[in-house]
Enzyme design. Sequence first.
Site, PDB file in Angstrom:
ATOM      1  N   CYS A  95       0.826  -1.213   0.000  1.00 22.97           N
ATOM      2  CA  CYS A  95       0.000   0.000   0.000  1.00 22.97           C
ATOM      3  C   CYS A  95       0.857   1.258   0.000  1.00 22.97           C
ATOM      4  N   CYS A 100      -1.779   1.826  -2.824  1.00 22.91           N
ATOM      5  CA  CYS A 100      -2.730   2.913  -2.536  1.00 22.91           C
ATOM      6  C   CYS A 100      -2.099   4.298  -2.557  1.00 22.91           C
ATOM      7  N   LYS A 103      -0.435   5.479  -5.875  1.00 19.62           N
ATOM      8  CA  LYS A 103      -1.550   5.514  -6.838  1.00 19.62           C
ATOM      9  C   LYS A 103      -2.423   6.744  -6.605  1.00 19.62           C
ATOM     10  N   TYR A 237      -9.334  -3.165 -10.690  1.00 19.06           N
ATOM     11  CA  TYR A 237      -9.017  -1.905 -10.020  1.00 19.06           C
ATOM     12  C   TYR A 237      -7.747  -1.286 -10.622  1.00 19.06           C
ATOM     13  N   GLU A 241      -7.364   2.181 -12.738  1.00 20.67           N
ATOM     14  CA  GLU A 241      -6.745   3.319 -12.051  1.00 20.67           C
ATOM     15  C   GLU A 241      -5.485   3.796 -12.780  1.00 20.67           C
ATOM     16  N   HIS A 504     -26.493  21.040   1.532  1.00 21.45           N
ATOM     17  CA  HIS A 504     -26.575  21.630   0.194  1.00 21.45           C
ATOM     18  C   HIS A 504     -25.561  22.756   0.045  1.00 21.45           C
ATOM     19  N   GLU A 509     -25.384  14.667  -0.809  1.00 24.22           N
ATOM     20  CA  GLU A 509     -26.804  14.834  -0.478  1.00 24.22           C
ATOM     21  C   GLU A 509     -27.705  14.122  -1.482  1.00 24.22           C
TER      22      GLU A 509
HETATM   23  P1  FAD Z   1       1.401  -6.219   1.903  1.00 21.00           P
HETATM   24  O1  FAD Z   1       1.080  -4.819   2.155  1.00 21.00           O
HETATM   25  O2  FAD Z   1       1.637  -6.625   0.490  1.00 21.00           O
HETATM   26  O3  FAD Z   1       2.695  -6.553   2.784  1.00 21.00           O
HETATM   27  C1  FAD Z   1       3.340  -7.786   2.738  1.00 21.00           C
HETATM   28  C2  FAD Z   1       4.823  -7.573   3.014  1.00 21.00           C
HETATM   29  O4  FAD Z   1       5.430  -8.824   3.315  1.00 21.00           O
HETATM   30  C3  FAD Z   1       5.566  -7.010   1.822  1.00 21.00           C
HETATM   31  O5  FAD Z   1       6.434  -5.968   2.231  1.00 21.00           O
HETATM   32  C4  FAD Z   1       6.370  -8.198   1.316  1.00 21.00           C
HETATM   33  O6  FAD Z   1       7.529  -7.824   0.627  1.00 21.00           O
HETATM   34  C5  FAD Z   1       6.666  -8.911   2.614  1.00 21.00           C
HETATM   35  N1  FAD Z   1       6.961 -10.342   2.479  1.00 21.00           N
HETATM   36  C6  FAD Z   1       6.377 -11.229   1.660  1.00 21.00           C
HETATM   37  N2  FAD Z   1       6.869 -12.465   1.889  1.00 21.00           N
HETATM   38  C7  FAD Z   1       7.780 -12.340   2.887  1.00 21.00           C
HETATM   39  C8  FAD Z   1       8.598 -13.259   3.581  1.00 21.00           C
HETATM   40  N3  FAD Z   1       8.568 -14.577   3.329  1.00 21.00           N
HETATM   41  N4  FAD Z   1       9.429 -12.779   4.538  1.00 21.00           N
HETATM   42  C9  FAD Z   1       9.473 -11.457   4.822  1.00 21.00           C
HETATM   43  N5  FAD Z   1       8.700 -10.552   4.208  1.00 21.00           N
HETATM   44  C10 FAD Z   1       7.858 -10.992   3.256  1.00 21.00           C
HETATM   45  N6  FAD Z   1      -6.046  -1.056  -1.146  1.00 21.00           N
HETATM   46  C11 FAD Z   1      -6.892  -0.099  -0.694  1.00 21.00           C
HETATM   47  O7  FAD Z   1      -7.543  -0.295   0.332  1.00 21.00           O
HETATM   48  N7  FAD Z   1      -7.034   1.094  -1.335  1.00 21.00           N
HETATM   49  C12 FAD Z   1      -6.346   1.378  -2.455  1.00 21.00           C
HETATM   50  O8  FAD Z   1      -6.495   2.471  -3.009  1.00 21.00           O
HETATM   51  C13 FAD Z   1      -5.450   0.409  -2.956  1.00 21.00           C
HETATM   52  N8  FAD Z   1      -4.736   0.652  -4.071  1.00 21.00           N
HETATM   53  C14 FAD Z   1      -3.853  -0.284  -4.511  1.00 21.00           C
HETATM   54  C15 FAD Z   1      -3.137   0.004  -5.666  1.00 21.00           C
HETATM   55  C16 FAD Z   1      -2.239  -0.914  -6.143  1.00 21.00           C
HETATM   56  C17 FAD Z   1      -1.445  -0.588  -7.392  1.00 21.00           C
HETATM   57  C18 FAD Z   1      -2.055  -2.155  -5.466  1.00 21.00           C
HETATM   58  C19 FAD Z   1      -1.059  -3.157  -5.970  1.00 21.00           C
HETATM   59  C20 FAD Z   1      -2.779  -2.447  -4.328  1.00 21.00           C
HETATM   60  C21 FAD Z   1      -3.697  -1.520  -3.845  1.00 21.00           C
HETATM   61  N9  FAD Z   1      -4.463  -1.770  -2.722  1.00 21.00           N
HETATM   62  C22 FAD Z   1      -5.337  -0.827  -2.261  1.00 21.00           C
HETATM   63  C23 FAD Z   1      -4.366  -3.059  -2.008  1.00 21.00           C
HETATM   64  C24 FAD Z   1      -3.469  -2.962  -0.766  1.00 21.00           C
HETATM   65  O9  FAD Z   1      -2.210  -2.452  -1.125  1.00 21.00           O
HETATM   66  C25 FAD Z   1      -3.333  -4.335  -0.135  1.00 21.00           C
HETATM   67  O10 FAD Z   1      -4.612  -4.847   0.125  1.00 21.00           O
HETATM   68  C26 FAD Z   1      -2.542  -4.315   1.165  1.00 21.00           C
HETATM   69  O11 FAD Z   1      -1.272  -3.764   0.982  1.00 21.00           O
HETATM   70  C27 FAD Z   1      -2.415  -5.724   1.725  1.00 21.00           C
HETATM   71  O12 FAD Z   1      -1.680  -5.707   2.916  1.00 21.00           O
HETATM   72  P2  FAD Z   1      -0.932  -7.018   3.433  1.00 21.00           P
HETATM   73  O13 FAD Z   1      -0.437  -6.690   4.788  1.00 21.00           O
HETATM   74  O14 FAD Z   1      -1.782  -8.201   3.246  1.00 21.00           O
HETATM   75  O15 FAD Z   1       0.298  -7.222   2.438  1.00 21.00           O
HETATM   76  P1  NAP Z   2      -8.211  -7.686 -10.257  1.00 17.43           P
HETATM   77  O1  NAP Z   2      -9.066  -6.604  -9.724  1.00 17.43           O
HETATM   78  O2  NAP Z   2      -8.446  -9.084  -9.870  1.00 17.43           O
HETATM   79  O3  NAP Z   2      -8.291  -7.577 -11.866  1.00 17.43           O
HETATM   80  C1  NAP Z   2      -7.528  -8.394 -12.702  1.00 17.43           C
HETATM   81  C2  NAP Z   2      -7.898  -8.092 -14.148  1.00 17.43           C
HETATM   82  O4  NAP Z   2      -7.008  -8.787 -14.997  1.00 17.43           O
HETATM   83  C3  NAP Z   2      -9.297  -8.550 -14.506  1.00 17.43           C
HETATM   84  O5  NAP Z   2      -9.849  -7.630 -15.405  1.00 17.43           O
HETATM   85  C4  NAP Z   2      -9.026  -9.904 -15.176  1.00 17.43           C
HETATM   86  O6  NAP Z   2     -10.007 -10.260 -16.109  1.00 17.43           O
HETATM   87  C5  NAP Z   2      -7.743  -9.629 -15.894  1.00 17.43           C
HETATM   88  N1  NAP Z   2      -6.949 -10.821 -16.144  1.00 17.43           N
HETATM   89  C6  NAP Z   2      -6.667 -11.832 -15.302  1.00 17.43           C
HETATM   90  N2  NAP Z   2      -5.854 -12.718 -15.876  1.00 17.43           N
HETATM   91  C7  NAP Z   2      -5.635 -12.274 -17.138  1.00 17.43           C
HETATM   92  C8  NAP Z   2      -4.870 -12.767 -18.209  1.00 17.43           C
HETATM   93  N3  NAP Z   2      -4.183 -13.902 -18.128  1.00 17.43           N
HETATM   94  N4  NAP Z   2      -4.846 -12.061 -19.363  1.00 17.43           N
HETATM   95  C9  NAP Z   2      -5.539 -10.903 -19.467  1.00 17.43           C
HETATM   96  N5  NAP Z   2      -6.285 -10.387 -18.480  1.00 17.43           N
HETATM   97  C10 NAP Z   2      -6.317 -11.071 -17.314  1.00 17.43           C
HETATM   98  O7  NAP Z   2      -6.680  -7.443  -9.945  1.00 17.43           O
HETATM   99  P2  NAP Z   2      -5.845  -6.118  -9.876  1.00 17.43           P
HETATM  100  O8  NAP Z   2      -6.475  -5.020 -10.638  1.00 17.43           O
HETATM  101  O9  NAP Z   2      -4.463  -6.553 -10.233  1.00 17.43           O
HETATM  102  O10 NAP Z   2      -5.926  -5.745  -8.340  1.00 17.43           O
HETATM  103  C11 NAP Z   2      -5.552  -6.671  -7.308  1.00 17.43           C
HETATM  104  C12 NAP Z   2      -6.238  -6.329  -6.024  1.00 17.43           C
HETATM  105  O11 NAP Z   2      -5.672  -5.147  -5.468  1.00 17.43           O
HETATM  106  C13 NAP Z   2      -7.715  -6.024  -6.203  1.00 17.43           C
HETATM  107  O12 NAP Z   2      -8.489  -7.180  -6.024  1.00 17.43           O
HETATM  108  C14 NAP Z   2      -8.005  -5.005  -5.138  1.00 17.43           C
HETATM  109  O13 NAP Z   2      -8.601  -5.605  -4.017  1.00 17.43           O
HETATM  110  C15 NAP Z   2      -6.668  -4.416  -4.779  1.00 17.43           C
HETATM  111  N6  NAP Z   2      -6.686  -3.009  -5.217  1.00 17.43           N
HETATM  112  C16 NAP Z   2      -7.534  -2.138  -4.616  1.00 17.43           C
HETATM  113  C17 NAP Z   2      -7.598  -0.830  -5.051  1.00 17.43           C
HETATM  114  C18 NAP Z   2      -8.526   0.141  -4.408  1.00 17.43           C
HETATM  115  O14 NAP Z   2      -8.998  -0.111  -3.321  1.00 17.43           O
HETATM  116  N7  NAP Z   2      -8.809   1.276  -5.028  1.00 17.43           N
HETATM  117  C19 NAP Z   2      -6.816  -0.429  -6.097  1.00 17.43           C
HETATM  118  C20 NAP Z   2      -5.973  -1.329  -6.697  1.00 17.43           C
HETATM  119  C21 NAP Z   2      -5.918  -2.631  -6.238  1.00 17.43           C
HETATM  120  P3  NAP Z   2     -11.244 -11.204 -15.715  1.00 17.43           P
HETATM  121  O15 NAP Z   2     -12.271 -10.301 -15.102  1.00 17.43           O
HETATM  122  O16 NAP Z   2     -11.660 -11.784 -17.000  1.00 17.43           O
HETATM  123  O17 NAP Z   2     -10.725 -12.225 -14.748  1.00 17.43           O
END
Ligand code: FAD
Ligand code: NAP
Length: 531
Positions: A95, A100, A103, A237, A241, A504, A509
């Site tokens: 994140c 997040c 982004k 997502y 985005e 408003h 609203e």
């Molecule tokens: P992470 O935050 O991924 O943390 C896991 C950590 O563990 C990482 O640092 C990783 O390197 C480390 N790790 C992994 N394996 C090991 C190991 N074996 N030993 C030591 N360390 C390890 N969510 C929202 O709510 N709002 C958003 O706007 C949003 N935007 C997003 C945009 C993008 C582009 C992406 C990719 C995700 C977004 N998300 C958003 C999703 C959000 O980032 C994740 O849901 C969240 O970070 C999950 O937290 P986590 O603790 O499960 O894992």
């Molecule tokens: P996602 O939401 O699961 O979307 C994946 C997309 O890739 C779908 O459109 C899927 O299509 C397509 N896809 C999957 N496999 C493919 C393939 N082999 N070839 C071509 N297209 C393929 O995943 P994400 O966008 O990577 O995000 C991951 C997670 O991060 C999300 O689930 C979300 O929870 C979190 N996230 C949250 C936010 C937020 O809160 N604003 C922002 C970013 C990310 P199909 O629908 O056909 O499977």
Amino acid sequence: MASVFCFNNVIFRGVRNFRGNTFYAFKTVNTQIRNSSSAVNKSNNSYEYDLVVIGGGSGGLSAAKEATNLGAKVAVLDYVTPSPRGSKWGLGGTCVNVGCIPKKLMHQAALLGEAVKDAQSYGWQFPDAENISHSWDALRDAVQGHVKSVNWVTRVELRDKKVEYINGVGVFKDPFTVQTVTKQGERLLTAKYFLIAVGGRPRYPDIPGAIEYGISSDDIFSLPNEPGKTLVVGAGYIGLECAGFLRGLGYDATIMVRSVVLRGFDQQMAEVIAAEMQDKGVKFLHKCLPKAVEKLDDGKLKVTWVNAQKEEFNDVFDTVLFAIGRRALTRELDLAKAGVKVAGDGEKIDAVNEQTNVPHIYAVGDVLYKKPELTPVAIHAGRLLARRLFGDSTVNMDYENVATTVFSPLEYGCVGLSEEAATEKYGADNLEIYHGYYKPTEFFIPQRNISHCYLKVVALREGDQKVLGMHFIGPNAGEIIQGFAAAIKLNLTVQVLMNTVGIHPTIAEEFTRINVTKRSGKDPNPASCCS
Ligand code: FAD
Ligand code: NAP
């Protein structure tokens, strides 16, 4: 009562804790001694730590900090394996570093571009208006500067809270021991409880050139060069985005959609979002799959793809960004050594109340099977778990009605059921769907497109009409939907919504003004701004 004694250069401090058990905290002189001290007699329930967290992201850090607040001795392992492109980052997880936060900042940069245009119609004078341009390098550096400051604050916070941060990969050796290798050498960490919070990393499709030439969300926010003409593969997502902010920054952006846009979301809303993005210049390739990415002599990327009829197409891009979902990082943990089972997908962990099939090993965040992959979900679940393990709490995480927002150019916020999910669960005849278009006051002067400002309330038809889902497309959708999420938790009804006096002139609203049902067939367009 605390007891202290010294053995083999190790200071043992026995602390009677929350459960009435005595735990021994160790203070050691060097790594070797710490390693041997970690091999404590597990049958006596004396472990080096009360909790070892694997993964220092949203979920892991939240659990770790709360556990130390409650007196537990905690270590957090966090290690970032570089992306195939070589991108890497600091403490804090997805994140903060590649999700997040960067982004939202790039989304904001794109929104500001629009605001600059609006500003002129509101009377702001830009002497050289024709030449306003955007610098990718300046944005990237500003974003990375913020990310690094968050990394630093996170480290300081862990130090202040006395959470031990270990920059190493955690791998299970047995159910009570995790092994890691740091710059100082190998360490074996024993604990009463373990928390798996390893999150996930982007997937790449199994096609030629994807890994060699493509990038993912792990790379885009620190990309050294301007992205230029970009193909975004995936319409979830991240795909929407990233394409949205790239277009807003002035780049040519195309989204390749495998099935539908935002699968799993309310499809009417998803279509409105896609239409709005298209109006803003984002191109869509529907029902297409990439076949190959090839690097041309001039460094550009030729992408070949097929449509549903298996017809082949190609085009040349500067950047190809894969946003096709994420892989949970469980394979690397050697879960079998701990006896932890993975779910049917062979990857994620199915846990009831975050507890895996091994009772003292827990999991939170993106690694969990069929749970929302969202930061606040990971944070809340981690905090509640720590309170249950180390405090007197019995409160479990509620994964229902979690609000979320897609930060597309015109944002889409929602909470609860989509119209499709509600129909499947309750039947169309038992639902009342309220909907309406609205006109944000601030859109009038710059003559912004209002045709996609739309909202929907999904409710039960009977009685006071319990609200099952709320959907909002418009500026600041996340800010708007957040408050309604609390109302839904309190069993919001349409009657209550209609009896709520609006503020408003706001766009939130509009939810208090809903009165047109889909069933009525009446025009959902507003008559005037103040009717
Ligand atoms: P992470 O935050 O991924 O943390 C896991 C950590 O563990 C990482 O640092 C990783 O390197 C480390 N790790 C992994 N394996 C090991 C190991 N074996 N030993 C030591 N360390 C390890 N969510 C929202 O709510 N709002 C958003 O706007 C949003 N935007 C997003 C945009 C993008 C582009 C992406 C990719 C995700 C977004 N998300 C958003 C999703 C959000 O980032 C994740 O849901 C969240 O970070 C999950 O937290 P986590 O603790 O499960 O894992
Ligand atoms: P996602 O939401 O699961 O979307 C994946 C997309 O890739 C779908 O459109 C899927 O299509 C397509 N896809 C999957 N496999 C493919 C393939 N082999 N070839 C071509 N297209 C393929 O995943 P994400 O966008 O990577 O995000 C991951 C997670 O991060 C999300 O689930 C979300 O929870 C979190 N996230 C949250 C936010 C937020 O809160 N604003 C922002 C970013 C990310 P199909 O629908 O056909 O499977």
